[in-house]
Design an enzyme around this catalytic site. Structure first.
Site, PDB file in Angstrom:
ATOM      1  N   ASN A 199      -7.666   2.909  -3.229  1.00  0.00           N
ATOM      2  CA  ASN A 199      -6.401   2.436  -2.664  1.00  0.00           C
ATOM      3  C   ASN A 199      -5.164   2.904  -3.416  1.00  0.00           C
ATOM      4  OD1 ASN A 199      -8.477  -0.259  -2.421  1.00  0.00           O
ATOM      5  ND2 ASN A 199      -7.770   0.744  -0.564  1.00  0.00           N
ATOM      6  N   ILE A 238       0.557   2.658  -4.233  1.00  0.00           N
ATOM      7  CA  ILE A 238      -0.579   1.753  -4.058  1.00  0.00           C
ATOM      8  C   ILE A 238      -0.639   1.230  -2.633  1.00  0.00           C
ATOM      9  CG2 ILE A 238      -1.628  -0.395  -4.907  1.00  0.00           C
ATOM     10  CD1 ILE A 238       0.278   0.114  -7.447  1.00  0.00           C
ATOM     11  N   CYS A 239      -1.814   1.285  -2.053  1.00  0.00           N
ATOM     12  CA  CYS A 239      -2.044   0.727  -0.725  1.00  0.00           C
ATOM     13  C   CYS A 239      -2.582  -0.693  -0.916  1.00  0.00           C
ATOM     14  CB  CYS A 239      -3.034   1.606   0.040  1.00  0.00           C
ATOM     15  SG  CYS A 239      -3.328   1.040   1.703  1.00  0.00           S
ATOM     16  N   LEU A 240      -1.694  -1.673  -0.833  1.00  0.00           N
ATOM     17  CA  LEU A 240      -2.059  -3.069  -1.069  1.00  0.00           C
ATOM     18  C   LEU A 240      -1.276  -3.935  -0.097  1.00  0.00           C
ATOM     19  CD1 LEU A 240      -3.528  -5.197  -2.856  1.00  0.00           C
ATOM     20  CD2 LEU A 240      -1.539  -5.122  -4.372  1.00  0.00           C
TER      21      LEU A 240
END
Length: 152
Positions: free
Chosen positions: A80, A87-89
Site C-alpha cells: 500500500n 500511502i494508500c490508506l
C-alpha cells in the site's frame, strides 16, 4: 498568524510530546507547523522489526477538515505504499475524519505496515508477493529495514 489549523497542530504536537504512542515520533519542521517530520519504528516481532522509517506530513489550512499529505521519505516495499512514498490508506483519503490527530495518523500507518490490504495495491509487486510468496515478501521487507538504518 494563528489560524484554527495551526492551533490544532500545536495541540496535536503537545499531545504527541506528552503522551507519545509506542514506536512513533513526530515534530514540526524548522518552525513550520504546517510541515512535519516523523519517524515510525517497525513493530516488534514482525518483518518490520528494527526498521526506522522517516515520513513527512504536509498540512493545509483545511486541517483537520482535510487530511495531510503523508509520504515515506525512506525507501519502502509494501503493498500500500507507492514508489514515491505516498500511502494508500483509507483514513488519508475517503475515510478521513477531523477526530484523527497526528498520533492517530502515524499509529494507523504503523499498523498498516503489518496489516496491508493487497486488494488495493499501490505496489503490485509487493501485493503479489504478500499474497503468493510470503517468504520472499518478508525477505524484501528485511532488506528495506536494513537500508533504513543507513539511510540519511
Amino acid at each position: 498568524m494563528s489560524t484554527p489549523s495551526r492551533k490544532r497542530l500545536m495541540r496535536d504536537f503537545k499531545r504527541l510530546q506528552q503522551d507519545p504512542p509506542a514506536g512513533i515520533s513526530g515534530a514540526p519542521h524548522d518552525n513550520n507547523i504546517m510541515l512535519w517530520n516523523a519517524v515510525i519504528f517497525g513493530p516488534d516481532d514482525t518483518p518490520w522489526d528494527g526498521g526506522t522509517f522517516k515520513l513527512t506530513l504536509q498540512f493545509s489550512e483545511d486541517y483537520p477538515n482535510k487530511p495531510p499529505t503523508v509520504r515515506f521519505v525512506s525507501r519502502m516495499f509494501h503493498p500500500n505504499i507507492y514508489a514515491d512514498g505516498s500511502i494508500c490508506l483509507d483514513i488519508l483519503q475517503n475515510q478521513w475524519s477531523p477526530i484523527y490527530d497526528v498520533a492517530a495518523i502515524l499509529t494507523s500507518i504503523q499498523s498498516l505496515l503489518c496489516d496491508p490490504n493487497p486488494n488495493s495495491p499501490a505496489n503490485s509487486e509487493a501485493a503479489r508477493l504478500f499474497t503468493e510468496n510470503k517468504r520472499d515478501y518478508n525477505r524484501r521487507v528485511r532488506e528495506v529495514v536494513e537500508q533504513s538504518w543507513t539511510a540519511d
